[in-house]
Structures are given as structure tokens and as C-alpha cells.
Enzyme design. Structure first.
Site, PDB file in Angstrom:
ATOM      1  N   LYS A  73       0.825  -1.215   0.000  1.00  0.00           N
ATOM      2  CA  LYS A  73       0.000   0.000   0.000  1.00  0.00           C
ATOM      3  C   LYS A  73       0.856   1.261   0.000  1.00  0.00           C
ATOM      4  CE  LYS A  73      -2.065  -1.014   3.900  1.00  0.00           C
ATOM      5  NZ  LYS A  73      -1.484  -2.325   4.212  1.00  0.00           N
ATOM      6  N   ARG A  90      -9.827   1.341   8.214  1.00  0.00           N
ATOM      7  CA  ARG A  90      -9.486  -0.039   8.549  1.00  0.00           C
ATOM      8  C   ARG A  90     -10.574  -0.715   9.376  1.00  0.00           C
ATOM      9  NH1 ARG A  90      -3.506   0.925   8.136  1.00  0.00           N
ATOM     10  NH2 ARG A  90      -2.436  -1.053   8.281  1.00  0.00           N
ATOM     11  N   ARG A 118      11.641  -6.361   5.231  1.00  0.00           N
ATOM     12  CA  ARG A 118      11.688  -4.976   5.708  1.00  0.00           C
ATOM     13  C   ARG A 118      12.230  -4.921   7.140  1.00  0.00           C
ATOM     14  NH1 ARG A 118       6.309  -1.451   5.544  1.00  0.00           N
ATOM     15  NH2 ARG A 118       5.690  -2.818   7.240  1.00  0.00           N
ATOM     16  N   ARG A 170      11.574  -2.017  11.804  1.00  0.00           N
ATOM     17  CA  ARG A 170      10.326  -1.472  12.353  1.00  0.00           C
ATOM     18  C   ARG A 170       9.848  -2.370  13.481  1.00  0.00           C
ATOM     19  NH1 ARG A 170       5.541   0.214   8.219  1.00  0.00           N
ATOM     20  NH2 ARG A 170       4.274  -1.080   9.594  1.00  0.00           N
ATOM     21  N   ARG A 226      -1.106  -8.855  13.303  1.00  0.00           N
ATOM     22  CA  ARG A 226      -1.618  -7.840  12.364  1.00  0.00           C
ATOM     23  C   ARG A 226      -2.471  -8.484  11.270  1.00  0.00           C
ATOM     24  NH1 ARG A 226       3.921  -5.271  10.785  1.00  0.00           N
ATOM     25  NH2 ARG A 226       2.773  -4.130   9.203  1.00  0.00           N
TER      26      ARG A 226
HETATM   27  P1  B4P Z   1       3.691  -1.912   2.415  1.00  0.00           P
HETATM   28  O1  B4P Z   1       2.567  -2.858   2.326  1.00  0.00           O
HETATM   29  O2  B4P Z   1       3.725  -0.799   1.439  1.00  0.00           O
HETATM   30  O3  B4P Z   1       3.697  -1.522   3.919  1.00  0.00           O
HETATM   31  P2  B4P Z   1       2.805  -0.475   4.684  1.00  0.00           P
HETATM   32  O4  B4P Z   1       2.127   0.495   3.791  1.00  0.00           O
HETATM   33  O5  B4P Z   1       3.729   0.074   5.640  1.00  0.00           O
HETATM   34  O6  B4P Z   1       1.603  -1.298   5.299  1.00  0.00           O
HETATM   35  P3  B4P Z   1       1.368  -1.828   6.749  1.00  0.00           P
HETATM   36  O7  B4P Z   1      -0.042  -2.328   6.726  1.00  0.00           O
HETATM   37  O8  B4P Z   1       2.415  -2.807   7.052  1.00  0.00           O
HETATM   38  O9  B4P Z   1       1.563  -0.658   7.771  1.00  0.00           O
HETATM   39  P4  B4P Z   1       0.824   0.706   8.141  1.00  0.00           P
HETATM   40  O10 B4P Z   1       1.911   1.688   8.202  1.00  0.00           O
HETATM   41  O11 B4P Z   1      -0.316   1.035   7.219  1.00  0.00           O
HETATM   42  O12 B4P Z   1       5.121  -2.592   2.203  1.00  0.00           O
HETATM   43  C1  B4P Z   1       5.632  -3.625   2.986  1.00  0.00           C
HETATM   44  C2  B4P Z   1       7.029  -4.016   2.513  1.00  0.00           C
HETATM   45  O13 B4P Z   1       6.955  -4.693   1.256  1.00  0.00           O
HETATM   46  C3  B4P Z   1       7.990  -2.846   2.284  1.00  0.00           C
HETATM   47  O14 B4P Z   1       9.239  -3.194   2.792  1.00  0.00           O
HETATM   48  C4  B4P Z   1       8.072  -2.699   0.777  1.00  0.00           C
HETATM   49  O15 B4P Z   1       9.328  -2.215   0.346  1.00  0.00           O
HETATM   50  C5  B4P Z   1       7.848  -4.121   0.305  1.00  0.00           C
HETATM   51  N1  B4P Z   1       7.187  -4.188  -0.978  1.00  0.00           N
HETATM   52  C6  B4P Z   1       6.094  -3.491  -1.347  1.00  0.00           C
HETATM   53  N2  B4P Z   1       5.740  -3.814  -2.607  1.00  0.00           N
HETATM   54  C7  B4P Z   1       6.624  -4.771  -3.031  1.00  0.00           C
HETATM   55  C8  B4P Z   1       6.791  -5.536  -4.247  1.00  0.00           C
HETATM   56  N3  B4P Z   1       5.946  -5.374  -5.280  1.00  0.00           N
HETATM   57  N4  B4P Z   1       7.778  -6.431  -4.300  1.00  0.00           N
HETATM   58  C9  B4P Z   1       8.623  -6.613  -3.272  1.00  0.00           C
HETATM   59  N5  B4P Z   1       8.540  -5.923  -2.103  1.00  0.00           N
HETATM   60  C10 B4P Z   1       7.557  -5.009  -1.984  1.00  0.00           C
HETATM   61  O16 B4P Z   1       0.200   0.417   9.578  1.00  0.00           O
HETATM   62  C11 B4P Z   1       1.003   0.116  10.695  1.00  0.00           C
HETATM   63  C12 B4P Z   1       0.180   0.093  11.985  1.00  0.00           C
HETATM   64  O17 B4P Z   1      -0.389   1.413  12.237  1.00  0.00           O
HETATM   65  C13 B4P Z   1      -1.043  -0.830  12.034  1.00  0.00           C
HETATM   66  O18 B4P Z   1      -0.694  -2.166  12.352  1.00  0.00           O
HETATM   67  C14 B4P Z   1      -1.886  -0.141  13.139  1.00  0.00           C
HETATM   68  O19 B4P Z   1      -1.401  -0.429  14.422  1.00  0.00           O
HETATM   69  C15 B4P Z   1      -1.671   1.331  12.887  1.00  0.00           C
HETATM   70  N6  B4P Z   1      -2.696   1.902  11.994  1.00  0.00           N
HETATM   71  C16 B4P Z   1      -2.456   2.401  10.747  1.00  0.00           C
HETATM   72  N7  B4P Z   1      -3.612   2.840  10.197  1.00  0.00           N
HETATM   73  C17 B4P Z   1      -4.598   2.606  11.104  1.00  0.00           C
HETATM   74  C18 B4P Z   1      -6.014   2.820  11.110  1.00  0.00           C
HETATM   75  N8  B4P Z   1      -6.647   3.355  10.031  1.00  0.00           N
HETATM   76  N9  B4P Z   1      -6.719   2.472  12.195  1.00  0.00           N
HETATM   77  C19 B4P Z   1      -6.118   1.950  13.266  1.00  0.00           C
HETATM   78  N10 B4P Z   1      -4.779   1.705  13.347  1.00  0.00           N
HETATM   79  C20 B4P Z   1      -4.017   2.027  12.255  1.00  0.00           C
END
Ligand code: B4P
Length: 189
Positions: free
Chosen positions: A13, A88, A127, A133, A144
Site C-alpha cells: 500500500k 481499517r 523490511r 520497524r 496484524r
Molecule cells: P507496504 O505494504 O507498502 O507496507 P505499509 O504500507 O507500511 O503497510 P502496513 O499495513 O504494514 O503498515 P501501516 O503503516 O499502514 O510494504 C511492505 C514491505 O513490502 C515494504 O518493505 C516494501 O518495500 C515491500 N514491498 C512493497 N511492494 C513490493 C513488491 N511489489 N515487491 C517486493 N517488495 C515489496 O500500519 C502500521 C500500523 O499502524 C497498524 O498495524 C496499526 O497499528 C496502525 N494503523 C495504521 N492505520 C490505522 C487505522 N486506520 N486504524 C487503526 N490503526 C491504524
């Protein structure tokens, strides 16, 4: 353009949001990034947020809704935005609906990134090795995923019923997935 990008942790995402936002000249707004930015602050709220994230739990809706509404009120978000990782929960869907309705606005599309559980787990563990992280360890990733499947996965049906959902295959390279999203969004205009 007002867009959402949804999908399980690690599906890409945040990675894809940056490219889409640049293309449409709109801000990519990540609730995860906003919560991580609170790290190190000594307020009670910052400590609570950090503890919840470290445990793989969601931050309560009232906190999350408030920071999103504040952010959407900023100057750079007046002509559109891409929300990454919000909503979410069903409560957050309702809060966003209310926000849009009050302003006579609507969503253009909801991008749902889809990938195998093994793919997303391995991306997150990779990652973890690079960025360290605090929520990217095997135990928290499993938590998660569980929370995602219980609270967030059902929201995809809500947007599907509204005719807004665009499912995109999230497997493959970052560039390949980016191209798929571009092609899907191009069909909207
Ligand atoms: P991403 O999937 O891009 O990771 P993210 O956006 O950080 O999503 P995530 O759900 O983990 O965390 P968020 O910050 O939203 O990428 C993951 C990895 O994969 C990266 O290392 C990337 O380089 C790699 N990658 C991506 N695409 C690739 C590809 N095509 N090929 C190879 N590698 C690839 O949320 C974190 C926490 O915040 C949640 O658990 C929760 O506690 C809180 N939170 C956030 N939003 C919330 C909400 N709306 N409500 C309540 N809590 C919330």
C-alpha cells in the site's frame, strides 16, 4: 481524485501510494506514517499509540478519525487525496462517509491490492531486516494479519457493493504493480 488504497499488511500500500499520488498530484496520506511520526513523543497518547502498534493492534477509531480529518483539512488536500491504510474498521468507514457527505464530496475509487499471505509475510520480514520497524517481527505480523482479516477485509465488500472497488494483483515487482494500478485508474477517466 479521491482514492483509497487497501489490502493486508505488507501488500504494498505505502509503496504504491507514493507513485499514484505523484501521478495525480495529490498527497498520499498514511495513517501508519502519521502514527509512526508520534514515536518518541512523551504524551500519553503517543505512548498508547506506540504500544498498540507494537502489539499489532489498531489505534482506536476516535483517535484515528480525528487525525485523518485534521490532515484532510490541510491546504494540499483540497483538490484530492489518496488515503493509505484508512479506513481499517467499519467505524472508520462511517466517519469517512460522514466527512465526505458534509462536504458534498465522493470517493472516485478504492484500490484493493491482493497478494498471497506468504508473499506479504516475506516482504515484511525482509523490511524488518532492513528498517527494523518494531511491528515487523513474526509474532506481531501474525497478529496484524489476524486483526486485518477480522476487522478490515470485510470492508472490501462494502466498497464492492458501492461499485468503487478495483482489485489489483499485488504480486510481482513494484513497477509491475504500479503499471497495473495506472491501467486500472486510467479506465476511470
Ligand atoms: P507496504 O505494504 O507498502 O507496507 P505499509 O504500507 O507500511 O503497510 P502496513 O499495513 O504494514 O503498515 P501501516 O503503516 O499502514 O510494504 C511492505 C514491505 O513490502 C515494504 O518493505 C516494501 O518495500 C515491500 N514491498 C512493497 N511492494 C513490493 C513488491 N511489489 N515487491 C517486493 N517488495 C515489496 O500500519 C502500521 C500500523 O499502524 C497498524 O498495524 C496499526 O497499528 C496502525 N494503523 C495504521 N492505520 C490505522 C487505522 N486506520 N486504524 C487503526 N490503526 C491504524
Amino acid at each position: 481524485m479521491r482514492l483509497l488504497i487497501m489490502g493486508p499488511p505488507g501488500v504494498g500500500k505505502g509503496t504504491q501510494a507514493k507513485g499514484i499520488a505523484e501521478h495525480y498530484q495529490i498527497p498520499a496520506i498514511s495513517t501508519g506514517d502519521m502514527f509512526r511520526a508520534m514515536k518518541g513523543q512523551s504524551t500519553e497518547l503517543a505512548k498508547e499509540v506506540q504500544a498498540l502498534m507494537d502489539a499489532g493492534q489498531y489505534v482506536p477509531d476516535e483517535v484515528t478519525d480525528r487525525i485523518v480529518v485534521d490532515r484532510l483539512g490541510k491546504e494540499d488536500a483540497q483538490n484530492g487525496w489518496l488515503l493509505d491504510g484508512y479506513p481499517r474498521t467499519i467505524g472508520q468507514v462511517h466517519a469517512l462517509d460522514k466527512y465526505l457527505e458534509e462536504r458534498g464530496q465522493k470517493l472516485d475509487a478504492v484500490i484493493s491490492l491482493v497478494a498471497d499471505e506468504e508473499t506479504v509475510k516475506s516482504r515484511l520480514l525482509k523490511r524488518a531486516a532492513i528498517e527494523g520497524r518494531s511491528d515487523d517481527n513474526a509474532e506481531t505480523i501474525a497478529k496484524r494479519m489476524k486483526v486485518y482479516h477480522e476487522a478490515t477485509d470485510p470492508l472490501l465488500d462494502v466498497y464492492k457493493e458501492r461499485g468503487l472497488l478495483i482489485e489489483v494483483n499485488g504480486e510481482g515487482s513494484v513497477e509491475t504493480v504500479d503499471e497495473r494500478i495506472r491501467q486500472a485508474l486510467d479506465k476511470l477517466s
